[in-house]
Design an enzyme around this catalytic site. Structure first.
Site, PDB file in Angstrom:
ATOM      1  N   ASP A 212       6.633   8.146  -4.600  1.00 10.39           N
ATOM      2  CA  ASP A 212       7.712   7.155  -4.666  1.00 10.39           C
ATOM      3  C   ASP A 212       9.031   7.793  -5.081  1.00 10.39           C
ATOM      4  O   ASP A 212      10.107   7.253  -4.772  1.00 10.39           O
ATOM      5  CB  ASP A 212       7.354   6.044  -5.654  1.00 10.39           C
TER       6      ASP A 212
ATOM      7  N   TYR B 296      16.494   8.131   4.252  1.00 13.58           N
ATOM      8  CA  TYR B 296      17.026   7.112   5.149  1.00 13.58           C
ATOM      9  C   TYR B 296      18.377   7.527   5.745  1.00 13.58           C
ATOM     10  O   TYR B 296      18.529   7.636   6.965  1.00 13.58           O
ATOM     11  CB  TYR B 296      17.200   5.794   4.396  1.00 13.58           C
TER      12      TYR B 296
ATOM     13  N   HIS C  15      10.365   0.639  12.919  1.00 14.55           N
ATOM     14  CA  HIS C  15       9.205   1.379  12.421  1.00 14.55           C
ATOM     15  C   HIS C  15       8.003   1.266  13.362  1.00 14.55           C
ATOM     16  O   HIS C  15       7.083   2.084  13.265  1.00 14.55           O
ATOM     17  CB  HIS C  15       8.806   0.872  11.037  1.00 14.55           C
TER      18      HIS C  15
ATOM     19  N   SER D 203       0.794  -1.227   0.000  1.00 14.09           N
ATOM     20  CA  SER D 203       0.000   0.000   0.000  1.00 14.09           C
ATOM     21  C   SER D 203       0.826   1.276   0.000  1.00 14.09           C
ATOM     22  O   SER D 203       0.330   2.326  -0.416  1.00 14.09           O
ATOM     23  CB  SER D 203      -0.943   0.005   1.212  1.00 14.09           C
ATOM     24  N   GLN D 204       2.050   1.229   0.502  1.00 12.62           N
ATOM     25  CA  GLN D 204       2.879   2.434   0.538  1.00 12.62           C
ATOM     26  C   GLN D 204       3.382   2.752  -0.871  1.00 12.62           C
ATOM     27  O   GLN D 204       3.757   1.819  -1.600  1.00 12.62           O
ATOM     28  CB  GLN D 204       4.058   2.219   1.475  1.00 12.62           C
TER      29      GLN D 204
ATOM     30  N   GLU E  65       6.660  -2.382   6.878  1.00 13.76           N
ATOM     31  CA  GLU E  65       6.460  -2.362   8.321  1.00 13.76           C
ATOM     32  C   GLU E  65       5.007  -2.393   8.750  1.00 13.76           C
ATOM     33  O   GLU E  65       4.612  -1.746   9.718  1.00 13.76           O
ATOM     34  CB  GLU E  65       7.141  -1.121   8.909  1.00 13.76           C
ATOM     35  N   ASN E  66       4.165  -3.143   8.053  1.00 14.89           N
ATOM     36  CA  ASN E  66       2.760  -3.221   8.443  1.00 14.89           C
ATOM     37  C   ASN E  66       2.657  -3.581   9.923  1.00 14.89           C
ATOM     38  O   ASN E  66       3.223  -4.586  10.354  1.00 14.89           O
ATOM     39  CB  ASN E  66       2.043  -4.274   7.601  1.00 14.89           C
TER      40      ASN E  66
ATOM     41  N   PRO F  61       8.552  -6.298  -3.883  1.00 13.59           N
ATOM     42  CA  PRO F  61       9.468  -5.311  -4.466  1.00 13.59           C
ATOM     43  C   PRO F  61      10.419  -4.646  -3.484  1.00 13.59           C
ATOM     44  O   PRO F  61      11.351  -3.959  -3.906  1.00 13.59           O
ATOM     45  CB  PRO F  61       8.518  -4.267  -5.066  1.00 13.59           C
ATOM     46  N   PHE F  62      10.201  -4.822  -2.177  1.00 11.05           N
ATOM     47  CA  PHE F  62      11.034  -4.164  -1.171  1.00 11.05           C
ATOM     48  C   PHE F  62      11.716  -5.204  -0.282  1.00 11.05           C
ATOM     49  O   PHE F  62      11.382  -6.387  -0.320  1.00 11.05           O
ATOM     50  CB  PHE F  62      10.193  -3.232  -0.301  1.00 11.05           C
TER      51      PHE F  62
ATOM     52  N   HIS G   6      15.225  -2.938  11.141  1.00 12.01           N
ATOM     53  CA  HIS G   6      14.704  -1.697  10.560  1.00 12.01           C
ATOM     54  C   HIS G   6      13.174  -1.685  10.601  1.00 12.01           C
ATOM     55  O   HIS G   6      12.566  -0.704  11.047  1.00 12.01           O
ATOM     56  CB  HIS G   6      15.201  -1.554   9.122  1.00 12.01           C
ATOM     57  N   GLU G   7      12.558  -2.774  10.132  1.00 13.95           N
ATOM     58  CA  GLU G   7      11.096  -2.816  10.114  1.00 13.95           C
ATOM     59  C   GLU G   7      10.529  -2.807  11.530  1.00 13.95           C
ATOM     60  O   GLU G   7       9.483  -2.201  11.788  1.00 13.95           O
ATOM     61  CB  GLU G   7      10.612  -4.046   9.336  1.00 13.95           C
TER      62      GLU G   7
ATOM     63  N   ARG H  43      12.875  -7.748  -6.021  1.00 19.61           N
ATOM     64  CA  ARG H  43      13.209  -6.643  -5.119  1.00 19.61           C
ATOM     65  C   ARG H  43      13.858  -5.515  -5.918  1.00 19.61           C
ATOM     66  O   ARG H  43      14.901  -5.692  -6.549  1.00 19.61           O
ATOM     67  CB  ARG H  43      14.133  -7.134  -4.018  1.00 19.61           C
ATOM     68  N   ARG H  44      13.228  -4.351  -5.905  1.00 18.97           N
ATOM     69  CA  ARG H  44      13.662  -3.232  -6.741  1.00 18.97           C
ATOM     70  C   ARG H  44      15.107  -2.821  -6.449  1.00 18.97           C
ATOM     71  O   ARG H  44      15.842  -2.429  -7.365  1.00 18.97           O
ATOM     72  CB  ARG H  44      12.703  -2.057  -6.544  1.00 18.97           C
ATOM     73  N   LYS H  45      15.515  -2.903  -5.199  1.00 20.63           N
ATOM     74  CA  LYS H  45      16.882  -2.530  -4.816  1.00 20.63           C
ATOM     75  C   LYS H  45      17.920  -3.310  -5.620  1.00 20.63           C
ATOM     76  O   LYS H  45      18.999  -2.785  -5.930  1.00 20.63           O
ATOM     77  CB  LYS H  45      17.069  -2.804  -3.324  1.00 20.63           C
TER      78      LYS H  45
ATOM     79  N   GLU I  17      11.937   7.610   8.108  1.00 21.14           N
ATOM     80  CA  GLU I  17      13.069   6.742   7.777  1.00 21.14           C
ATOM     81  C   GLU I  17      14.389   7.140   8.432  1.00 21.14           C
ATOM     82  O   GLU I  17      15.195   6.282   8.761  1.00 21.14           O
ATOM     83  CB  GLU I  17      13.234   6.672   6.261  1.00 21.14           C
TER      84      GLU I  17
END
Length: 609
Positions: free
Chosen positions: A375, A383, A299, A140-141, A271-272, A266-267, A295-296, A558-560, A318
């Site tokens: 985005d 970050y 959050h 959703s983010q 952190e839902n 994709p990430f 990290h998550e 994963r986009r990274k 972040e």
């Protein structure tokens, strides 16, 4: 903590039509059916109003939703049809759903369905999973909740929710709420989220999933084939939660569970609340990539508890979270370990600044993203530059004072939104103004509203990376790769990545073959190592790695990792055609968050006339 009064007015969110609505939502009752054949969610969303009678109109954000009916509900729950309109569609923001509120309305009920192409939804065929069943997950983010839920899709607007979700009986449904740990024979699941959240933290996943507890409040959900590996990898999860609580106060969300998603996520993580989504690419086998989980988890305080009011204020999520993450890792594994993370983060920041441009306003912490997809602001600036600001502040006031400030900040503004101007006001009142000249020494304006990195940015160093540099020096001096095995025997993933980043770009295919024979890079199961290794192999034309590159790009979403590897491939002589061929085949495996970036990167050049 002082009794100073701080601003509470919210800035206008340029990425939400709903931010302009006087009527606000406070609670959601969701009833959805998940249809894998049609790739569709269908059902009703009932919104209780926070301030009934305040307006004759409720405005919600939607994008690519089919709105079938809208009803207004009175205090006794009696429904009456409500008039509604949808504004013209905007490519980024979608459409404003405007609902006329009759006198006495306390809620609205919207019957709707999603599009098969809804940007938040990733529908996976069995072949795209670790098992034999289809899978669905949401992302959703930043502003994609509106593609699967008519909502007030602004991080500054919070609500509680309850949900009933109907799925095929052999699949498990999960949300960021009180979750089941076993299959329901009927395929019907009930959820309750008592803590108020913004829409970008709404999450749903459906698949062939099993659960393994780690402690009384932590556990792992994953596909059955992945669960044993994931349970081993995240064995320190309860220790992480305990370390975070020692630093900045009690965990406020009851449970902290992880869901390991298929590779197309994709990430690294999302952190839902109560249920962090994580990529399987961090299952390295040696727990060396679990800083992502730290990290998550962080959050749960920074972001989930105190949330950026708009996406222009993303650094408030972040920057604090990266700083907090590394404090957790230091608590668990020592300062030398955390130093490696800081050096890697600093390198990523410098790379991002060089890529964006050192004078670009997009390198400011406080952004101005109106008219653009938010985005575009989700870069290392928020970050790592945000973390570097906090490290600079720590160097000036000391850890104890900074820790007290952060702990009180989280406590004071729990379940609220924070914008940059209000935060700076609070920072000055609670910390900076007590010491004349401190703000000037911090160089605060340059950090928040200036480009690039201020001159007082801290320089990160790592003793463990210094040892890696010695090995690189031996290799440059002519040492045989195999002779370096004893010195590298206990290296973590971070040390290997630093080693690969330190290799000269001029290494020949023959030299890479020697390294590969000694260290087995091409056949590594570690995605971080592979993403650092493959650019060398592509640049040098090291053919034995070609099949592994293509396999990686076809299976990992994963986009990274995808962006640098496709860029490296595009830079080779025959790379553009090869990259586009791979992408054509792999694109169905990627989430829209990734394809939105890659479609532009891999667009075919215009034909010559």
């Amino acid at each position: 903590m002082s009794e100073t009064t701080f601003p509470t007015t919210q800035p206008l969110d340029p990425h939400s039509y709903a931010s302009r609505s006087a009527a606000r939502v406070r609670h959601l009752t969701l009833n959805l059916t998940v249809d894998f054949d049609q790739k569709m969610l269908a059902g009703t969303a009932t919104w209780q109003l926070a301030n009934p009678g305040s307006s004759s109109e409720l405005v919600l954000d939607t994008r690519d939703l089919t709105i079938e009916t809208v009803e207004a509900l009175g205090a006794a729950g009696q429904p009456t049809p409500a008039a509604f309109t949808l504004d013209a569609a905007d490519a980024v923001l979608g459409q404003a759903l405007r609902i006329a509120l009759p006198a006495g309305a306390t809620a609205v009920r919207i019957a709707y369905r999603t599009a098969p192409t809804a940007a938040a939804l990733q529908w996976l065929a069995p072949a795209q999973t670790a098992g034999t069943q289809p899978f669905l997950f949401t992302q959703s983010q930043a502003i994609l909740a509106r593609t699967w839920l008519p909502c007030q899709d602004s991080p500054g607007i919070r609500f509680t929710y309850e949900a009933t979700v109907h799925v095929p009986a052999h699949l498990l449904a999960l949300m960021n709420a009180e979750n089941p740990q076993q299959l329901s024979p009927s395929g019907e699941y009930h959820f309750r989220m008592a803590q108020p959240i913004p829409a970008y933290l709404m999450a749903l996943a459906v698949g062939d999933l099993a659960f393994s507890p780690l402690s009384g409040r932590t556990g792992i959900y994953a596909e059955p084939a992945t669960l044993p590996v994931a349970t081993h990898e995240f064995a320190d999860l309860e220790k992480m939660v305990g370390a975070a609580e020692e630093l900045y106060g009690p965990y406020r969300w009851e449970r902290y569970d992880l869901l390991v998603l298929p590779p197309s996520f994709p990430f690294g993580g999302m952190e839902n609340p109560r249920l962090t989504f994580v990529t399987p690419t961090i299952l390295a086998g040696d727990r060396s990539l679990t800083s992502l989980v730290a990290h998550e988890l962080a959050h749960s305080w920074s972001g989930n508890l105190v949330t950026n009011a708009t996406w222009d204020d993303f650094w408030l999520n972040e920057g604090f979270t990266v700083y907090f993450e590394r404090r957790i890792m230091e608590h668990l594994y020592g300062r030398e370990y955390a130093d490696m993370l800081q050096v890697l983060g600093g390198a990523a920041l410098h790379h991002t600044i060089a890529e964006i441009g050192a004078t670009s306003p997009d390198t400011h912490l406080h952004l101005h993203l109106a008219g653009r997809d938010p985005d575009e602001g989700l870069t290392e600036i928020a970050y790592e530059k945000g973390c570097a600001l906090l490290l600079t502040l720590e160097s000036l006031v000391g850890r104890p004072r900074l820790d007290t400030f952060i702990k009180e900040y989280f406590a004071r503004f729990s379940f609220q939104a924070m914008d940059t101007a209000s935060f700076l006001h609070y920072l000055r009142a609670e910390l900076l103004d007590a010491e004349p000249g401190l703000e000037a020494r911090l160089n605060l304006a340059a950090w928040v509203h200036g480009p690039g990195l201020p001159s007082n940015a801290p320089a990160a160093t790592s003793s463990r990376f210094a040892a890696v540099d010695q090995v690189l020096g031996q290799l440059a001096g002519g040492a045989d790769a195999a002779s370096l095995l004893p010195a590298t025997a206990n290296w973590s993933s971070h040390e290997w990545v630093h080693f690969l980043h330190g290799l000269p770009a001029t290494r020949s295919a023959e030299e890479l073959a020697d390294l590969d024979a000694a260290f087995g890079f091409t056949n590594s199961g570690n995605a971080e190592i592979l993403t650092a290794w493959f650019p060398h192999t592509l640049r040098a034309g090291y053919a034995p790695a070609d099949a592994a590159v293509e396999k990686f790009l076809r299976h990992v979403g994963r986009r990274k990792f995808l962006v640098p590897l496709y860029r490296a491939l595009l830079a080779t002589p025959d790379g553009p055609a090869r990259a586009r061929a791979i992408y054509k085949e792999a694109r169905p495996n990627y989430h829209s968050v990734a394809t939105g970036t890659l479609d532009a990167l891999l667009a075919a050049p215009p034909a010559r006339e």
